[in-house]
Scaffold this active site. Structure first.
Site, short mmCIF file in Angstrom:
data_model
loop_
_atom_site.label_atom_id
_atom_site.label_comp_id
_atom_site.label_asym_id
_atom_site.label_seq_id
_atom_site.Cartn_x
_atom_site.Cartn_y
_atom_site.Cartn_z
CB VAL A 132 -0.92 0.04 1.24
CG1 VAL A 132 -1.81 1.28 1.21
CG2 VAL A 132 -1.76 -1.22 1.35
N GLY A 187 4.16 6.36 -18.97
CA GLY A 187 4.39 5.12 -18.22
C GLY A 187 3.71 5.10 -16.86
CE LYS A 205 -2.11 0.24 -4.35
NZ LYS A 205 -1.88 1.32 -5.35
N GLY A 302 6.46 2.93 -8.32
CA GLY A 302 7.81 3.14 -8.82
C GLY A 302 8.77 2.08 -8.31
#
Lengths: 437, 437
Positions: A132, A187, A205, A302
């Site tokens: 999360v 992206g 989440k 990321g």
């Protein structure tokens, strides 16, 4: 110095980030934590694809069983994803005496208790900080830092793709399709963005955070969900005129022994901390009875932010804290409550309502009359001089009202002859509902 | 179920909050954590003063030695404060085999290493989540959640009194004296506010956070400090016109192997998350090489927010995690680096400069000329039409410049005949210096 052998299973973006941190920062991690994590394996069925990290060839394998069978592997990092093969893999790793670290929100949201129970039976731990809000240590904040509190509310921006799209729509006036295309080009969105824009990813989440925060067993279906695909730029613009910013919020409330769990587009006051969370960032506002409001912001996705949290979990397992956490904390140790779910019609919220109406006398009176009969009190009205008399946008915001009353009023307004086009309902966060840290 | 005996020494505001949480929430804490904290003693030299919590009489004592001698006390909560008696007390408690929990920032900032070493010798732990930013679990975030990162910057609002005063000055245009009086009337400032408004309290907290984040030995004198007492409302107003909000920031940077540690009033961009932190809230922006920026906001003071963090530390000691942390983490376990301090003149910052000048030709050219000769580049100029020609306020903001160059330029400008009154220099945070989460 203690060393801890690590096997990564799943050599995708996140697996690459974890491998890079372990390979490049091993000495620093050892000095900082008194425990040296040593990469033993990186496992994937496809080892040929080029990757952004150079892993020594002898560490690569396509045999997960080899990783699980090696007694030198103490921690298995599961970065495969999904709620089937990955769950079996984690259970096997636990049964083989490994601690598990994962970023797999789908597995935890759908089969978390099963995994925690498997960890308990094996006397091991499963850690999931990265599942999360990627790089934000929000699991630790809720589980450890705020453990003294009866937590009453969580309010979060938990999907970077949606937040990027809404931020773009707000700042450039772009359409939903245009902002999505931009997100894909950068992206930030998948070719098939459904999981993100439908709100489903946020739902996963929220189920994890709310389960942990309320110590409760939560089924995915307990979480009401609305995505962002239907959002029109005009509503974002009208909201801005009224001093609000649109966000896809995950909301969990503990009210009179019941939980309200929902994911939906929500207007938040422009001056509030939540409104400043832009682009792919995530944020969570946590409310507890002793501490009040605390607010957490950071990268929600990321390679390296996710790896940051996974490596923190590896260290926790390496020095033995993760196992103590797994044995003690209610949600992980099998002491989970079953709490009723507050039906959506019973929630109370403020509402932004937009109607395309005919420019004729009595329109406002007709609509306001219906709202009044349903005990819905008008907070503000926005109607600019008409450009096209046959279709004038009328915006009404309400004071706090019951969702069921609003639904009934809208059903009635839908049948009024003054309605000339679309009708929009977006929930609003009042400052006292947690928009401020 | 495991129980853990707790002795509170120091029955002031924070001690009352801890006692209340333990007495009222014992069952819930036991269910949530699998470890029941049991209040054994509340100790103070003055037991007569009325308190906002009802502690059973048999738990009260004025003999600290009685608490330390009782084998049923596993955790001593030190809420006495100060860096003399309290330090001796904590060392005695550790030597007696107790784990220690404290909110004492003065003791930790001035004698932290000595305390950590005492804990290590005794095989016990000292936990201090409440010592910085009260209810925000920022110690855990830096120590555990972000442990995988090489941390490069901390930027924080760490004193609620100063933030309240500056927020009041910004929102009402109040003078410093007026806002301070308001803060005192509301109980947000002490009768003698020196420790807060001088920046000294913030300095203590920054020394703790930076020591932990950089794993370094830090002396209080390493931290440059400027308080808020000299702030004029006109500067806050000019800053607002330029799109900036004034905050007392604690700043720690790790630059090329050296630390820059400082506390000073700072303009932050109005749209940034840091600017939304208002009133008595605290906030910390933490920057790491893997995670990027993460941002934490919450109550920086108060009875129950502080107690929230202390009880979290009690649980950590109760289930055994605190001891593992104390044994492993570099700063606590005695593996502390000695890093050079970047001299203030070598830091690079943007600057807000305000000069009261005479309304005559050549003034701007003279001042801009001096700045240019010192390699200081002007970013913006603000000069309204003069109300009084003998004294016109001129505001100049600069691009990033070297502090030493700015100091030299200001010394030169001070001697110019065009200067008619005060000269102000306030550092500014550029967005790329961490104003965004």
């Amino acid at each position: 110095m203690k060393t801890i052998g690590v096997g990564i299973i799943g050599f995708g973006t996140v697996g690459c980030g974890v491998a890079r941190l372990l390979l490049e920062d091993g000495d620093r991690l050892a000095a900082a934590t008194g425990c040296r994590p040593v990469l033993k394996y990186v496992c994937d069925i496809d080892l040929k694809r080029p990757r952004p990290v150079a892993v020594p060839k002898e560490l690569l394998t396509d045999q997960a069983d080899r990783v699980l069978a090696d007694p030198d592997v103490a921690v298995v990092v599961e970065t495969v994803g999904g709620a089937t093969f990955a769950v079996d893999l984690m259970k096997k790793a636990l049964a083989a005496g490994k601690d598990v670290v994962t970023a797999n929100k789908a597995a935890l949201a759908q089969r978390g208790p099963e995994l925690f129970d498997a960890a308990r039976r094996a006397g091991r731990s499963i850690s999931f900080e990265a599942s999360v809000a990627a790089g934000i240590p929000i699991i630790r904040a809720i589980r450890d830092g705020l453990v003294a509190n009866r937590l009453t509310a969580l309010t979060g921006i938990l999907n970077g793709t949606c937040n990027y799209i809404l931020t773009q729509m707000s700042s450039t006036g772009a359409s939903y399709a245009g902002a999505l295309a931009e997100a894909q080009a950068r992206g930030y969105a998948e070719a098939d963005p459904t999981l993100d824009v439908s709100g489903e990813d946020t739902r996963h989440k929220l189920a994890i955070l709310a389960g942990l925060a309320f110590g409760a067993e939560i089924a995915l279906d307990d979480v009401y969900v609305e995505g962002i695909a239907g959002i029109d730029p005009s509503d974002i613009a009208y909201g801005a005129q009224l001093g609000y910013v649109l966000k896809l919020l995950a909301i969990a409330r503990y009210v009179d022994g019941a939980m309200s769990l929902r994911v939906h587009p929500t207007f938040v006051p422009a001056g509030s901390p939540m409104a400043t969370v832009s682009g792919v960032d995530n944020a969570v506002l946590v409310t507890g009875h002793a501490v009040g409001n605390t607010f957490y912001v950071g990268p929600g996705a990321g390679m390296m932010p996710t790896a940051s949290s996974i490596v923190a979990d590896i260290i926790d397992a390496g020095i033995g804290r993760a196992q103590l956490t797994a044995q003690h904390m209610a949600w992980l140790a099998g002491r989970r409550a079953t709490l009723p779910i507050l039906p959506l019609r019973e929630i109370r919220s403020r509402y932004y309502l937009q109607f395309d109406v005919r420019d004729q006398s009595g329109v406002l009176a007709a609509i306001a009359g219906v709202l009044g009969r349903h005990k819905i009190s008008v907070a503000s009205v926005l109607q600019h001089e008409p450009m096209q008399p046959e279709c004038v946008p009328l915006v009404i915001t309400t004071h706090e009202a019951r969702e069921g009353d609003v639904a009934a009023a809208l059903e009635e307004i839908q049948r009024l002859p003054v309605l000339a086009g679309r009708m929009v309902r977006i929930r609003m966060l009042a400052p006292n509902q947690g928009a401020r840290a």
